[in-house]
Motif scaffolding. Structure first.
Motif, PDB file in Angstrom:
ATOM      1  N   VAL A 122       0.853  -1.187   0.000  1.00  0.00           N
ATOM      2  CA  VAL A 122       0.000   0.000   0.000  1.00  0.00           C
ATOM      3  C   VAL A 122       0.888   1.236   0.000  1.00  0.00           C
ATOM      4  N   TRP A 174      -9.733   0.921   4.209  1.00  0.00           N
ATOM      5  CA  TRP A 174      -9.852   0.700   2.774  1.00  0.00           C
ATOM      6  C   TRP A 174     -10.104  -0.790   2.545  1.00  0.00           C
ATOM      7  N   ILE A 210      -9.796  -3.963   0.151  1.00  0.00           N
ATOM      8  CA  ILE A 210      -8.960  -4.395  -0.968  1.00  0.00           C
ATOM      9  C   ILE A 210      -9.436  -5.777  -1.405  1.00  0.00           C
ATOM     10  N   GLU A 232      -8.398  -6.361  -6.960  1.00  0.00           N
ATOM     11  CA  GLU A 232      -9.198  -5.475  -7.797  1.00  0.00           C
ATOM     12  C   GLU A 232      -9.134  -4.066  -7.218  1.00  0.00           C
ATOM     13  N   TRP A 233      -8.486  -3.177  -7.971  1.00  0.00           N
ATOM     14  CA  TRP A 233      -8.324  -1.802  -7.501  1.00  0.00           C
ATOM     15  C   TRP A 233      -8.435  -0.862  -8.696  1.00  0.00           C
ATOM     16  N   GLN A 252      -7.900   1.806 -11.528  1.00  0.00           N
ATOM     17  CA  GLN A 252      -6.681   2.303 -12.148  1.00  0.00           C
ATOM     18  C   GLN A 252      -6.994   3.492 -13.046  1.00  0.00           C
ATOM     19  N   HIS A 254      -2.289   2.680 -10.391  1.00  0.00           N
ATOM     20  CA  HIS A 254      -3.274   2.486  -9.333  1.00  0.00           C
ATOM     21  C   HIS A 254      -3.733   3.839  -8.804  1.00  0.00           C
ATOM     22  N   HIS A 283     -12.757   4.347   2.670  1.00  0.00           N
ATOM     23  CA  HIS A 283     -14.114   3.868   2.416  1.00  0.00           C
ATOM     24  C   HIS A 283     -15.032   4.107   3.617  1.00  0.00           C
TER      25      HIS A 283
END
Length: 212
Positions: free
Chosen positions: A120, A147, A149, A159-160, A162, A167, A173
């Motif tokens: 991270v 957050w 992830i 899954e992030w 882009q 990224h 969140h």
């Protein structure tokens, strides 16, 4: 260091991944801490008694008995939350280090390794980046920021979002709290309640209105 023994309702799942182990870092929190967005006391597990469901906890090296919340009601429910991090070899790439209170130290603009190759990166807030005077100000993080992830076992990837094959930096969140008024109360000059108007919504129990 200050040691304490905590009696738990249970020690959690009995496996190597979720069980409590020596040298794990844990946090002691209660309902007030959660509602007021305050961090609990961080302590390291010194010993685990699986027969009596107790754990012996110790504070960080530089902490004293003042680290304990002496005003806390010992009878109110408390939660022992385990944090999955350890101090790494500083020579390793993305190594994490511990702060003086035992928490994981955040180093901005530096990739930090979590586990299984996942790293991270913390950026300054966008408003701070656009403010030249903000460079000398420390970043502000809220207790409880998190957050999510998502990781997929089928693809072995996370899954992030882009942007241009990079990224994307996202705000936390949560935590998001929702509030609702319960009552409207007025007070006189002496501070005594003068009037009370309830604002709670009630659901009629229609099954009680059906005649026999």
């Amino acid at each position: 260091n200050v040691d304490a023994i905590a009696l738990l309702v249970g020690l959690g799942r009995d496996d190597s991944r979720f069980a409590l182990n020596i040298d794990d870092w844990v946090e002691i929190v209660d309902d007030e801490d959660t509602l007021e967005l305050e961090a609990g006391q961080l302590m390291r597990i010194k010993a685990v008694d699986y027969v009596n469901s107790t754990v012996t906890l110790t504070t960080a090296v530089n902490q004293t008995s003042d680290a304990f919340d002496t005003d806390s009601n010992p009878n109110k429910p408390q939660l022992l939350r385990r944090w999955d991090y350890t101090e790494m070899d500083p020579t390793e790439k993305g190594a994490t280090t511990l702060a003086n209170d035992g928490g994981l130290e955040i180093i901005e603009n530096h990739w930090l390794t979590l586990e299984d190759g996942i790293q991270v990166l913390f950026h300054r807030d966008i408003d701070q980046q656009s403010d030249k005077d903000a460079d000398d100000q420390p970043p502000y993080y809220h207790t409880g920021d998190y957050w999510l992830i998502p990781a997929r076992a089928a693809t072995g990837k996370i899954e992030w979002p882009q942007h241009k094959e990079e990224h994307e930096a996202l705000p936390p969140h949560g935590v998001v709290h929702h509030y609702a008024p319960l009552a409207y109360v007025t007070f006189d000059a002496q501070g005594n309640a003068h009037s009370f108007i309830g604002l709670r919504r009630y659901i009629n129990q229609i099954w009680k209105q059906v005649p026999n």
